[in-house]
Design a protein around this motif. Sequence first.
Motif, PDB file in Angstrom:
ATOM      1  N   TRP A   1       0.830  -1.198   0.000  1.00  0.00           N
ATOM      2  CA  TRP A   1       0.000   0.000   0.000  1.00  0.00           C
ATOM      3  C   TRP A   1       0.861   1.243   0.000  1.00  0.00           C
ATOM      4  N   ASP A   2       0.469   2.192  -0.842  1.00  0.00           N
ATOM      5  CA  ASP A   2       1.036   3.530  -0.823  1.00  0.00           C
ATOM      6  C   ASP A   2      -0.058   4.418  -0.247  1.00  0.00           C
ATOM      7  N   GLY A   3      -0.004   4.666   1.052  1.00  0.00           N
ATOM      8  CA  GLY A   3      -1.105   5.351   1.729  1.00  0.00           C
ATOM      9  C   GLY A   3      -2.330   4.470   1.686  1.00  0.00           C
ATOM     10  N   ASN A   4      -3.411   4.964   1.077  1.00  0.00           N
ATOM     11  CA  ASN A   4      -4.647   4.193   0.955  1.00  0.00           C
ATOM     12  C   ASN A   4      -4.795   3.524  -0.402  1.00  0.00           C
ATOM     13  N   LYS A   5      -3.728   3.520  -1.191  1.00  0.00           N
ATOM     14  CA  LYS A   5      -3.789   2.947  -2.540  1.00  0.00           C
ATOM     15  C   LYS A   5      -3.114   1.575  -2.571  1.00  0.00           C
ATOM     16  N   LEU A   6      -3.862   0.566  -3.019  1.00  0.00           N
ATOM     17  CA  LEU A   6      -3.326  -0.777  -3.212  1.00  0.00           C
ATOM     18  C   LEU A   6      -2.433  -0.771  -4.443  1.00  0.00           C
ATOM     19  N   VAL A   7      -1.137  -1.090  -4.263  1.00  0.00           N
ATOM     20  CA  VAL A   7      -0.199  -1.020  -5.386  1.00  0.00           C
ATOM     21  C   VAL A   7       0.442  -2.366  -5.728  1.00  0.00           C
ATOM     22  N   GLY A   8       0.239  -3.373  -4.882  1.00  0.00           N
ATOM     23  CA  GLY A   8       0.814  -4.682  -5.151  1.00  0.00           C
ATOM     24  C   GLY A   8       0.140  -5.742  -4.309  1.00  0.00           C
ATOM     25  N   LEU A   9       0.255  -6.997  -4.767  1.00  0.00           N
ATOM     26  CA  LEU A   9      -0.424  -8.075  -4.064  1.00  0.00           C
ATOM     27  C   LEU A   9       0.182  -9.409  -4.467  1.00  0.00           C
ATOM     28  N   ILE A  10       0.258 -10.312  -3.500  1.00  0.00           N
ATOM     29  CA  ILE A  10       0.636 -11.700  -3.761  1.00  0.00           C
ATOM     30  C   ILE A  10      -0.356 -12.565  -2.993  1.00  0.00           C
ATOM     31  N   ARG A  11      -0.802 -13.651  -3.618  1.00  0.00           N
ATOM     32  CA  ARG A  11      -1.730 -14.534  -2.908  1.00  0.00           C
ATOM     33  C   ARG A  11      -1.353 -15.984  -3.138  1.00  0.00           C
ATOM     34  N   SER A  12      -1.740 -16.823  -2.182  1.00  0.00           N
ATOM     35  CA  SER A  12      -1.379 -18.229  -2.259  1.00  0.00           C
ATOM     36  C   SER A  12      -2.517 -19.127  -1.804  1.00  0.00           C
ATOM     37  N   LEU A  13      -2.401 -20.367  -2.216  1.00  0.00           N
ATOM     38  CA  LEU A  13      -3.291 -21.444  -1.788  1.00  0.00           C
ATOM     39  C   LEU A  13      -2.396 -22.579  -1.325  1.00  0.00           C
ATOM     40  N   ASP A  14      -2.772 -23.235  -0.234  1.00  0.00           N
ATOM     41  CA  ASP A  14      -1.927 -24.329   0.257  1.00  0.00           C
ATOM     42  C   ASP A  14      -2.758 -25.397   0.951  1.00  0.00           C
ATOM     43  N   ASP A  15      -2.118 -26.559   1.196  1.00  0.00           N
ATOM     44  CA  ASP A  15      -2.796 -27.640   1.909  1.00  0.00           C
ATOM     45  C   ASP A  15      -2.397 -27.692   3.378  1.00  0.00           C
ATOM     46  N   GLY A  16      -1.565 -26.754   3.798  1.00  0.00           N
ATOM     47  CA  GLY A  16      -1.183 -26.673   5.204  1.00  0.00           C
ATOM     48  C   GLY A  16       0.013 -27.524   5.601  1.00  0.00           C
ATOM     49  N   GLU A  17       0.470 -28.400   4.727  1.00  0.00           N
ATOM     50  CA  GLU A  17       1.564 -29.303   5.086  1.00  0.00           C
ATOM     51  C   GLU A  17       2.613 -29.503   4.001  1.00  0.00           C
ATOM     52  N   THR A  18       2.159 -29.831   2.788  1.00  0.00           N
ATOM     53  CA  THR A  18       3.129 -30.273   1.783  1.00  0.00           C
ATOM     54  C   THR A  18       3.351 -29.298   0.639  1.00  0.00           C
ATOM     55  N   VAL A  19       2.287 -28.665   0.157  1.00  0.00           N
ATOM     56  CA  VAL A  19       2.437 -27.852  -1.048  1.00  0.00           C
ATOM     57  C   VAL A  19       1.686 -26.525  -0.927  1.00  0.00           C
ATOM     58  N   ALA A  20       2.333 -25.496  -1.427  1.00  0.00           N
ATOM     59  CA  ALA A  20       1.731 -24.170  -1.519  1.00  0.00           C
ATOM     60  C   ALA A  20       1.876 -23.700  -2.953  1.00  0.00           C
ATOM     61  N   PHE A  21       0.826 -23.095  -3.467  1.00  0.00           N
ATOM     62  CA  PHE A  21       0.833 -22.518  -4.799  1.00  0.00           C
ATOM     63  C   PHE A  21       0.733 -21.006  -4.660  1.00  0.00           C
ATOM     64  N   ILE A  22       1.735 -20.322  -5.150  1.00  0.00           N
ATOM     65  CA  ILE A  22       1.638 -18.874  -5.223  1.00  0.00           C
ATOM     66  C   ILE A  22       0.868 -18.607  -6.500  1.00  0.00           C
ATOM     67  N   HIS A  23      -0.358 -18.171  -6.334  1.00  0.00           N
ATOM     68  CA  HIS A  23      -1.243 -18.052  -7.482  1.00  0.00           C
ATOM     69  C   HIS A  23      -0.885 -16.864  -8.353  1.00  0.00           C
ATOM     70  N   TYR A  24      -0.598 -15.727  -7.737  1.00  0.00           N
ATOM     71  CA  TYR A  24      -0.098 -14.629  -8.528  1.00  0.00           C
ATOM     72  C   TYR A  24       0.565 -13.573  -7.670  1.00  0.00           C
ATOM     73  N   LEU A  25       1.378 -12.798  -8.367  1.00  0.00           N
ATOM     74  CA  LEU A  25       2.086 -11.653  -7.809  1.00  0.00           C
ATOM     75  C   LEU A  25       1.930 -10.540  -8.826  1.00  0.00           C
ATOM     76  N   LEU A  26       1.386  -9.405  -8.412  1.00  0.00           N
ATOM     77  CA  LEU A  26       1.253  -8.289  -9.330  1.00  0.00           C
ATOM     78  C   LEU A  26       1.547  -6.975  -8.622  1.00  0.00           C
ATOM     79  N   VAL A  27       2.180  -6.078  -9.372  1.00  0.00           N
ATOM     80  CA  VAL A  27       2.527  -4.749  -8.877  1.00  0.00           C
ATOM     81  C   VAL A  27       2.133  -3.751  -9.961  1.00  0.00           C
ATOM     82  N   ASN A  28       1.449  -2.705  -9.558  1.00  0.00           N
ATOM     83  CA  ASN A  28       1.074  -1.640 -10.478  1.00  0.00           C
ATOM     84  C   ASN A  28       2.332  -1.169 -11.213  1.00  0.00           C
TER      85      ASN A  28
END
Length: 138
Positions: free
Chosen positions: A47-74
Amino acid sequence: MINYKEIKEFPAEQLEQLFLSVNWESAHYPERLQKAMKNSSHVISAWDGNKLVGLIRSLDDGETVAFIHYLLVNPAYQKFHIGSRLMEYMLARYSNMLYIKIMPSDPDTIPFYEKFGFVCYDNYVAMEIKHFGIIKTE
């Protein structure tokens, strides 16, 4: 100064603006993006002040594998290491996972991910089914 937050609740218009900034089709479904963030395992945002400028999100099973679904930056905020910081935070969350996977859709981003230890495999490729324009929004 950029602030980083691990939250899952975002205003739809903030998500829409960020996703539009990188020309992603999913930007046209901001309410779905809101739900997707809530249902993700982890979401780290920049965040730049109140503006969302980047984000990364993931999905995982809690033990063995995590998928970083995407990473984006303005694009206006790229080259300030925001993407690297987001990746570092996410990798720290998964330091005990057996596998961390990402499927870059843009070959030009592969060197970025290789800096963090990701490697391309010869024995499989990412595949998808796209439903844009078919699935109705609520």
